[in-house]
Design a protein around this motif. Structure first.
Motif, PDB file in Angstrom:
ATOM      1  N   PRO A 191      21.725   0.346  -1.453  1.00  0.00           N
ATOM      2  CA  PRO A 191      21.553   0.543  -2.899  1.00  0.00           C
ATOM      3  C   PRO A 191      21.689   1.996  -3.339  1.00  0.00           C
ATOM      4  O   PRO A 191      22.326   2.285  -4.366  1.00  0.00           O
ATOM      5  CB  PRO A 191      20.137   0.005  -3.151  1.00  0.00           C
ATOM      6  CG  PRO A 191      19.929  -1.017  -2.080  1.00  0.00           C
ATOM      7  CD  PRO A 191      20.647  -0.479  -0.881  1.00  0.00           C
ATOM      8  N   THR A 192      21.114   2.917  -2.578  1.00  0.00           N
ATOM      9  CA  THR A 192      21.209   4.321  -2.968  1.00  0.00           C
ATOM     10  C   THR A 192      22.634   4.851  -2.844  1.00  0.00           C
ATOM     11  O   THR A 192      23.046   5.708  -3.625  1.00  0.00           O
ATOM     12  CB  THR A 192      20.274   5.183  -2.113  1.00  0.00           C
ATOM     13  OG1 THR A 192      20.465   4.875  -0.726  1.00  0.00           O
ATOM     14  CG2 THR A 192      18.821   4.930  -2.475  1.00  0.00           C
ATOM     15  N   VAL A 193      23.395   4.343  -1.880  1.00  0.00           N
ATOM     16  CA  VAL A 193      24.786   4.768  -1.727  1.00  0.00           C
ATOM     17  C   VAL A 193      25.617   4.268  -2.902  1.00  0.00           C
ATOM     18  O   VAL A 193      26.418   5.011  -3.492  1.00  0.00           O
ATOM     19  CB  VAL A 193      25.367   4.264  -0.390  1.00  0.00           C
ATOM     20  CG1 VAL A 193      26.868   4.538  -0.306  1.00  0.00           C
ATOM     21  CG2 VAL A 193      24.652   4.931   0.782  1.00  0.00           C
ATOM     22  N   ILE A 229      12.033   1.265   5.012  1.00  0.00           N
ATOM     23  CA  ILE A 229      11.023   2.089   4.349  1.00  0.00           C
ATOM     24  C   ILE A 229      11.669   3.275   3.641  1.00  0.00           C
ATOM     25  O   ILE A 229      11.394   3.557   2.469  1.00  0.00           O
ATOM     26  CB  ILE A 229       9.978   2.596   5.369  1.00  0.00           C
ATOM     27  CG1 ILE A 229       9.221   1.419   5.992  1.00  0.00           C
ATOM     28  CG2 ILE A 229       9.011   3.568   4.714  1.00  0.00           C
ATOM     29  CD1 ILE A 229       8.272   1.831   7.107  1.00  0.00           C
ATOM     30  N   VAL A 230      12.547   3.975   4.347  1.00  0.00           N
ATOM     31  CA  VAL A 230      13.187   5.170   3.784  1.00  0.00           C
ATOM     32  C   VAL A 230      14.046   4.800   2.576  1.00  0.00           C
ATOM     33  O   VAL A 230      14.008   5.479   1.533  1.00  0.00           O
ATOM     34  CB  VAL A 230      14.033   5.876   4.860  1.00  0.00           C
ATOM     35  CG1 VAL A 230      14.811   7.050   4.270  1.00  0.00           C
ATOM     36  CG2 VAL A 230      13.142   6.363   6.005  1.00  0.00           C
ATOM     37  N   GLU A 231      14.798   3.714   2.689  1.00  0.00           N
ATOM     38  CA  GLU A 231      15.651   3.278   1.586  1.00  0.00           C
ATOM     39  C   GLU A 231      14.813   2.848   0.380  1.00  0.00           C
ATOM     40  O   GLU A 231      15.149   3.170  -0.775  1.00  0.00           O
ATOM     41  CB  GLU A 231      16.549   2.124   2.043  1.00  0.00           C
ATOM     42  CG  GLU A 231      17.428   1.527   0.957  1.00  0.00           C
ATOM     43  CD  GLU A 231      18.499   2.478   0.460  1.00  0.00           C
ATOM     44  OE1 GLU A 231      19.053   2.230  -0.631  1.00  0.00           O
ATOM     45  OE2 GLU A 231      18.784   3.472   1.156  1.00  0.00           O
ATOM     46  N   PHE A 232      13.730   2.147   0.616  1.00  0.00           N
ATOM     47  CA  PHE A 232      12.861   1.716  -0.480  1.00  0.00           C
ATOM     48  C   PHE A 232      12.299   2.921  -1.232  1.00  0.00           C
ATOM     49  O   PHE A 232      12.293   2.945  -2.465  1.00  0.00           O
ATOM     50  CB  PHE A 232      11.721   0.850   0.060  1.00  0.00           C
ATOM     51  CG  PHE A 232      10.692   0.480  -0.974  1.00  0.00           C
ATOM     52  CD1 PHE A 232      10.952  -0.539  -1.873  1.00  0.00           C
ATOM     53  CD2 PHE A 232       9.483   1.155  -1.048  1.00  0.00           C
ATOM     54  CE1 PHE A 232      10.003  -0.883  -2.846  1.00  0.00           C
ATOM     55  CE2 PHE A 232       8.538   0.828  -2.002  1.00  0.00           C
ATOM     56  CZ  PHE A 232       8.806  -0.196  -2.909  1.00  0.00           C
ATOM     57  N   CYS A 233      11.846   3.910  -0.502  1.00  0.00           N
ATOM     58  CA  CYS A 233      11.292   5.111  -1.136  1.00  0.00           C
ATOM     59  C   CYS A 233      12.346   5.816  -1.979  1.00  0.00           C
ATOM     60  O   CYS A 233      12.077   6.231  -3.129  1.00  0.00           O
ATOM     61  CB  CYS A 233      10.736   6.060  -0.081  1.00  0.00           C
ATOM     62  SG  CYS A 233       9.300   5.430   0.815  1.00  0.00           S
ATOM     63  N   SER A 234      13.538   5.964  -1.447  1.00  0.00           N
ATOM     64  CA  SER A 234      14.612   6.630  -2.193  1.00  0.00           C
ATOM     65  C   SER A 234      14.975   5.845  -3.446  1.00  0.00           C
ATOM     66  O   SER A 234      15.123   6.414  -4.533  1.00  0.00           O
ATOM     67  CB  SER A 234      15.846   6.795  -1.305  1.00  0.00           C
ATOM     68  OG  SER A 234      15.590   7.656  -0.213  1.00  0.00           O
TER      69      SER A 234
END
Length: 428
Positions: free
Chosen positions: A164-166, A370-375
């Motif tokens: 999603p962030t990409v 976890i990292v993707e959710f936070c971003s």
């Protein structure tokens, strides 16, 4: 029982009876029995190719559907840069400081009016989407070093391409974090291939586009200290950086301003955090915390050198998995402690933790989640013009989750390094 029914049962027991079944089915008028094995291997492969092609088309379709969306960053920065370039007749704009980004991205802005794109917004987003593909390419190459099956590497590349962030960063937000991340992944790939000069060239390319490439500095330093990258190879980094500045210098740009662009960037924001899920979220709202900015930078340096020292003292063999582990820790640790970080600065961590999860699926599969959710949760209020304090999730919770991911990575590294450390003393 009918004649064709009995023949179906015989066919299942005796494959050689298939031809007889077909002949008799023609006489009785009933269709031949369907093979229990399903479609042939050739047909199955065709289905896979068609479905894979549809997935790729849908992936680009998602991005195209977001191309018309304009964020505040586009109207306040990118569009103004574009209009200035047009007013200066294109290349002539290079002698001015019309952008706070380094020279390589300015070259793209200068060329943008001449490109066959429907709008400057579409051109800016398409440029970033191209590097989304470069990210997917290097993720494929890195994962393919571990797995003989190319489908696993292709799955990793597709997941990275559709993070999603990409997707949001390039196709919706019109940001360029994919650029330095793509080159950073290229540097990691060449480190794994034991080609240090090419690794330093790609690191220089990443640094030329964004200062955030320094998030991989701990990994590069470890590789130098352990002899995997010769000291002389580091010369490639400033050489690449300076060569990419040459066209702007020839166009009349100020050498002092061009070579100190990153120093200027570090003084723009006095805040300890700018919507990043890092440790400074716990101090948000406190008065006078800006005075800690220098101390925070020194603390980051202290932690980075401590990490490098512990790796050197461990005397473990630097396998591909451990190199990726150190890289993932670096990509999370540095923006987690460094002040004045934006929400987008965990972009490299989003991708590197995903790659690491493919190398250690049983142990660390949940870390990239976890990292993707936070971003992602930090992206939302900055894209959709949320009011101050109107975050979907309290950023302190996100910072705590990011800390958990960092602790998990470090804890696994400590366990792994202790398990495989060399018992001989470092100094005799």
């Amino acid at each position: 029982m009918s004649l064709s029914g009995s023949l179906r049962r015989e066919t299942e027991d005796d494959p050689s009876a298939t031809e007889q079944t077909t002949e008799i089915a023609a006489v009785t008028g009933e269709p031949p029995a369907v093979s229990a094995e399903g479609p042939s291997e050739r047909t199955r492969r065709l289905y896979v190719i068609v479905l894979a092609a549809l997935l790729v088309l849908l992936a680009f379709g998602v991005r195209l559907s977001l191309f018309r969306y304009q964020t505040a960053d586009y109207t306040a920065f990118y569009r103004r840069w574009y209009d200035f370039v047009v007013s200066q007749g294109g290349i002539g704009a290079l002698k001015y400081e019309f952008s706070d980004l380094n020279a390589p991205y300015r070259y793209f802005m200068v060329l943008l009016p001449y490109l066959p794109v429907p709008s400057p917004l579409a051109g800016i987003k398409a440029f970033s989407v191209f590097f989304d593909m470069v990210i997917a390419f290097f993720v494929f190459r890195i994962v393919a070093l571990k797995y003989p099956s190319r489908w696993i590497a292709a799955a990793a590349a597709f997941i990275a391409f559709m993070l999603p962030t990409v997707v949001i960063n390039s196709a919706m937000w019109a940001q360029g974090d994919a650029i330095y991340t793509a080159f950073s992944l290229g540097a990691v790939y060449f480190l794994l291939r034991k080609r240090p000069w090419w690794a330093c060239v790609f690191f220089g390319l990443a640094l030329s586009f964004k200062l955030q490439a320094i998030f991989l500095f701990p990994l590069l330093l470890v590789m130098v200290l352990l002899g995997r990258v010769p000291w002389r190879a580091l010369v490639a980094i400033p050489v690449v950086y300076l060569l990419l500045d040459v066209p702007a210098l020839l166009a009349g740009a100020s050498p002092s301003k061009l070579l100190t662009v990153y120093f200027s960037q570090t003084s723009i924001y006095p805040q300890l955090t700018l919507s990043a899920p890092n440790i400074w979220q716990f101090f948000r709202g406190e008065h006078g915390m800006e005075a800690m900015k220098t101390a925070a930078v020194l603390l980051t340096a202290l932690l980075v050198f401590t990490l490098c020292l512990l790796v050197v003292l461990s005397r473990v063999e630097l396998t591909d998995t451990r190199i990726l582990l150190i890289g993932a820790i670096s990509a999370v640790l540095v923006p987690f402690v460094l002040p004045s970080m934006h929400e987008r600065y965990f972009y490299l961590a989003d991708v590197l933790t995903l790659v690491l999860a493919f190398y250690l699926p049983r142990q660390l599969w949940y870390v990239p989640i976890i990292v993707e959710f936070c971003s992602l949760m930090c992206y939302i209020p900055n894209i959709f013009f949320a009011k101050p304090g109107g975050e979907t999730v309290d950023f302190r919770i996100l910072a705590a989750l990011e800390l958990c991911a960092l602790v998990v990575l470090v804890r696994y590294a400590v366990w792994d390094f202790r398990r495989h450390r060399v018992r001989e003393p470092l100094i005799r």
